[in-house]
Scaffold this active site. Structure first.
Site, PDB file in Angstrom:
ATOM      1  N   HIS A 173      38.382  23.852 101.643  1.00  0.00           N
ATOM      2  CA  HIS A 173      38.735  23.778 100.215  1.00  0.00           C
ATOM      3  C   HIS A 173      39.301  22.419  99.828  1.00  0.00           C
ATOM      4  O   HIS A 173      39.363  22.096  98.652  1.00  0.00           O
ATOM      5  CB  HIS A 173      39.742  24.878  99.877  1.00  0.00           C
ATOM      6  CG  HIS A 173      39.140  26.244  99.932  1.00  0.00           C
ATOM      7  ND1 HIS A 173      38.831  26.984  98.822  1.00  0.00           N
ATOM      8  CD2 HIS A 173      38.742  27.002 100.990  1.00  0.00           C
ATOM      9  CE1 HIS A 173      38.285  28.130  99.183  1.00  0.00           C
ATOM     10  NE2 HIS A 173      38.224  28.174 100.498  1.00  0.00           N
TER      11      HIS A 173
ATOM     12  N   ASP B 211      42.343  15.615  95.156  1.00  0.00           N
ATOM     13  CA  ASP B 211      42.306  17.081  95.110  1.00  0.00           C
ATOM     14  C   ASP B 211      40.891  17.526  95.477  1.00  0.00           C
ATOM     15  O   ASP B 211      39.912  16.939  95.003  1.00  0.00           O
ATOM     16  CB  ASP B 211      42.637  17.557  93.683  1.00  0.00           C
ATOM     17  CG  ASP B 211      43.301  18.926  93.658  1.00  0.00           C
ATOM     18  OD1 ASP B 211      43.015  19.734  94.558  1.00  0.00           O
ATOM     19  OD2 ASP B 211      44.092  19.179  92.731  1.00  0.00           O
TER      20      ASP B 211
HETATM   21  P1  ADP Z   1      45.765  24.071  94.723  1.00  0.00           P
HETATM   22  O1  ADP Z   1      44.694  24.897  95.328  1.00  0.00           O
HETATM   23  O2  ADP Z   1      45.997  22.762  95.404  1.00  0.00           O
HETATM   24  O3  ADP Z   1      47.034  24.789  94.499  1.00  0.00           O
HETATM   25  P2  ADP Z   1      44.226  24.392  92.272  1.00  0.00           P
HETATM   26  O4  ADP Z   1      44.390  23.755  90.933  1.00  0.00           O
HETATM   27  O5  ADP Z   1      42.842  24.401  92.791  1.00  0.00           O
HETATM   28  O6  ADP Z   1      45.237  23.661  93.262  1.00  0.00           O
HETATM   29  O7  ADP Z   1      44.701  25.898  92.224  1.00  0.00           O
HETATM   30  C1  ADP Z   1      45.980  26.241  91.794  1.00  0.00           C
HETATM   31  C2  ADP Z   1      45.983  27.709  91.455  1.00  0.00           C
HETATM   32  O8  ADP Z   1      47.347  28.137  91.402  1.00  0.00           O
HETATM   33  C3  ADP Z   1      45.350  28.008  90.108  1.00  0.00           C
HETATM   34  O9  ADP Z   1      44.581  29.174  90.180  1.00  0.00           O
HETATM   35  C4  ADP Z   1      46.550  28.191  89.203  1.00  0.00           C
HETATM   36  O10 ADP Z   1      46.340  29.096  88.158  1.00  0.00           O
HETATM   37  C5  ADP Z   1      47.594  28.730  90.149  1.00  0.00           C
HETATM   38  N1  ADP Z   1      48.932  28.344  89.666  1.00  0.00           N
HETATM   39  C6  ADP Z   1      49.345  27.119  89.320  1.00  0.00           C
HETATM   40  N2  ADP Z   1      50.604  27.137  88.862  1.00  0.00           N
HETATM   41  C7  ADP Z   1      50.997  28.408  88.916  1.00  0.00           C
HETATM   42  C8  ADP Z   1      52.200  29.082  88.578  1.00  0.00           C
HETATM   43  N3  ADP Z   1      53.280  28.451  88.102  1.00  0.00           N
HETATM   44  N4  ADP Z   1      52.231  30.398  88.793  1.00  0.00           N
HETATM   45  C9  ADP Z   1      51.170  31.048  89.292  1.00  0.00           C
HETATM   46  N5  ADP Z   1      50.023  30.466  89.624  1.00  0.00           N
HETATM   47  C10 ADP Z   1      49.924  29.161  89.436  1.00  0.00           C
HETATM   48  C1  G6P Z   2      45.472  24.853  98.615  1.00  0.00           C
HETATM   49  C2  G6P Z   2      44.890  25.123  99.989  1.00  0.00           C
HETATM   50  C3  G6P Z   2      44.977  26.611 100.288  1.00  0.00           C
HETATM   51  C4  G6P Z   2      46.410  27.083 100.138  1.00  0.00           C
HETATM   52  C5  G6P Z   2      46.931  26.734  98.750  1.00  0.00           C
HETATM   53  C6  G6P Z   2      48.390  27.120  98.546  1.00  0.00           C
HETATM   54  O1  G6P Z   2      44.688  25.499  97.698  1.00  0.00           O
HETATM   55  O2  G6P Z   2      43.547  24.672 100.036  1.00  0.00           O
HETATM   56  O3  G6P Z   2      44.516  26.868 101.599  1.00  0.00           O
HETATM   57  O4  G6P Z   2      46.503  28.470 100.360  1.00  0.00           O
HETATM   58  O5  G6P Z   2      46.804  25.342  98.546  1.00  0.00           O
HETATM   59  O6  G6P Z   2      49.200  26.597  99.552  1.00  0.00           O
HETATM   60  P1  G6P Z   2      50.056  27.498 100.553  1.00  0.00           P
HETATM   61  O7  G6P Z   2      50.581  26.571 101.573  1.00  0.00           O
HETATM   62  O8  G6P Z   2      51.109  28.117  99.694  1.00  0.00           O
HETATM   63  O9  G6P Z   2      49.148  28.546 101.100  1.00  0.00           O
END
Ligand code: ADP
Ligand code: G6P
Length: 466
Positions: A162, A370
């Site tokens: 991912h 990202d």
């Molecule tokens: P990453 O996978 O690095 O966290 P992404 O933007 O691909 O970044 O995905 C983030 C996910 O987490 C999204 O689905 C978003 O809706 C969710 N998210 C972000 N901020 C919050 C929050 N404050 N509470 C709940 N979910 C959140």
């Molecule tokens: C990114 C990574 C995921 C991970 C998520 C949240 O999306 O690709 O593998 O689950 O961040 O991070 P965390 O450490 O809370 O699982």
């Protein structure tokens, strides 16, 4: 032991174990792109998800979610430190994100990473029925594909990363580069967000493992490993229907009112992570206020930063710096009842996020690097009208797809400032054209299309090595 024809193996289960205020346990969907993406497709497909439930010590049995069975994997306190916080999130995560933070190479973590990967592989091997498909996710479990191949040669193995796969020069810094590469290439199909990643892996496989073949077809030992780009997406229909619910629409209206009905709203929603470019963004915004190019009386920023990996030192340091800077900006430029920035360091449920996305005039998504960034896609899906601007980093995987966004290099703070002003002043017809283009794109490239594309390619894998 109940077995399934589809087994997903990911570090995290799609639910988090949370202590409720009364001490009882309640479950909520884990924040982060991976859990959100897969949760959407597995809710209705008979499958087992092998993953960690979020705590330490023996794992509790968990109830099914619809047709999805959960197979929890336990982690001890030391394993959490060496595998999750250590090798996965202090070595691989920063290195795979262009080393925007210095990766830590601690020799003690490797053994733990391997031990935990083996535990996941054994759990997956146990719950996979004969000839099943086993789909391994992300950098935490890079050794698992090859381990499953040894335990269960009958199953078809997929691996999806991912996060970005780094350029070869960076990957070469990893002390355990050969094992990590070989582990991942134990899969029949290795999927990435961007084609460049497949190219990087093919080059490394030639150099480090003596593999042959081309970008999408690596010949390793006596096998063919297919690789390719499968940009991940969101459940567009879910976000759209959530956004149309009357209570979400009302909540959005209320939020707009609370923020100041006449104000223009800049919104950012991130996990609190150093890859997300939050500090660069705050600098750009505060300089625009300092220079008088943005006025607090008619503009406000909302920064949602969900707590993440809080025991890792670099994340704690980042949180302190951000909170200091938000305090400074509000202290210097805010007025009574009128802060320059609303900072929310808390998780939100999906409906709250849908309402928030609707309040933004400009959604600011500016990671330094990202893999994809699903927030950018969620913003587009949540918009009910053809308005609102998306400022998007060139270094997010999403930039290759959402070409109608205002693309920006977030390392260039002056460029970021100009792009923010450009988006704030954009012509409504221009915004409408851009929003329609982005909406059309994500509608036909949603999470279901992603899963279909990947799983179809996986089923067509295992081609002869001639
Ligand atoms: P990453 O996978 O690095 O966290 P992404 O933007 O691909 O970044 O995905 C983030 C996910 O987490 C999204 O689905 C978003 O809706 C969710 N998210 C972000 N901020 C919050 C929050 N404050 N509470 C709940 N979910 C959140
Ligand atoms: C990114 C990574 C995921 C991970 C998520 C949240 O999306 O690709 O593998 O689950 O961040 O991070 P965390 O450490 O809370 O699982």
């Amino acid at each position: 032991m109940r077995q399934s024809s589809l087994v997903v193996v990911a570090n995290r289960l799609p639910l988090d174990d949370n202590a409720a205020p009364d001490g009882a346990c309640e479950w909520r969907r884990s924040p982060g792109g991976l859990a959100g993406a897969l949760h959407a497709i597995l809710e209705q497909t008979p499958a087992t998800w092998v993953g960690w439930g979020g705590g330490v010590g023996p794992a509790r049995d968990l109830p099914d979610i619809g047709t999805l069975r959960l197979r929890p994997v336990s982690l001890s306190e030391d394993e959490l430190a060496g595998y999750y916080e250590g090798f996965a999130n202090s070595t691989l995560w920063p290195l795979y994100h262009d080393a925007v933070e210095q990766p830590v190479f601690d020799r003690g973590w490797w053994e733990t990473y391997r031990t935990v990967n083996r535990r996941f592989a054994e759990a997956a091997a146990e719950v996979a029925e004969p000839g099943a498909t086993v789909w391994v996710q992300d950098y935490h479990l890079q050794l698992v594909p090859q381990m499953i191949r040894e335990l269960r040669p009958d199953v078809r193995i997929g691996f999806f990363l991912h996060v970005p796969f780094p350029p070869p020069e960076l990957f070469m810094q990893l002390p355990r580069r050969i094992e990590l590469l070989r582990g991942m290439l134990g899969a029949d199909l290795v999927g990435f967000q961007r084609p460049q990643a497949a190219h990087n892996v093919a080059q490394l496989a030639q150099k480090l493992l003596g593999a042959r073949g081309a970008d999408e077809r690596i010949l390793l030992d006596d096998r063919v490993v297919l690789t390719g780009a499968f940009p991940v997406s969101i459940d567009v229909a879910e976000m759209r229907s959530l956004s149309a619910r009357p209570y979400v629409v009302n909540q959005a209206r209320q939020l707009r009112h609370d923020l100041g009905a006449h104000k223009r709203v800049l919104l950012s929603v991130d996990r609190l992570d150093y890859t997300k470019g939050i500090e660069h963004r705050l600098t750009a915004y505060s300089e625009l206020i300092r220079d008088g190019r943005v006025k607090v009386r008619d503009t406000v920023m909302v920064q949602v930063a969900v707590p993440s990996r809080e025991r890792v030192e670099s994340y704690r340091g980042l949180r302190d710096r951000i909170e200091r800077e938000v305090g400074r900006i509000n202290g210097e430029y805010g007025r009574v009842g009128e802060p320059a920035i609303h900072y929310l360091n808390q998780p939100f449920d999906r409906a709250d996020l849908a309402a928030l996305y609707q309040t933004a005039d400009v959604m600011v998504v500016t990671p330094l690097r990202d893999g994809m960034n699903l927030v950018a896609k969620e913003f587009v899906a949540a918009r009910r009208e053809d308005n609102g601007a998306l400022v998007l980093s060139e270094f997010a995987g999403a930039a290759a797809e959402l070409e109608d966004a205002f693309l920006v290099n977030p390392h260039d703070v002056d460029g970021l400032k100009e792009t923010l002003l450009h988006a704030l002043a954009a012509d409504p017809d221009d915004l409408a054209t851009r929003m329609k283009g982005m909406r059309d794109y994500i509608t036909s490239n949603d999470i279901h299309a992603w899963a279909r594309a990947y799983l179809t390619a996986l089923h067509e894998s295992r081609v002869p090595a001639v």
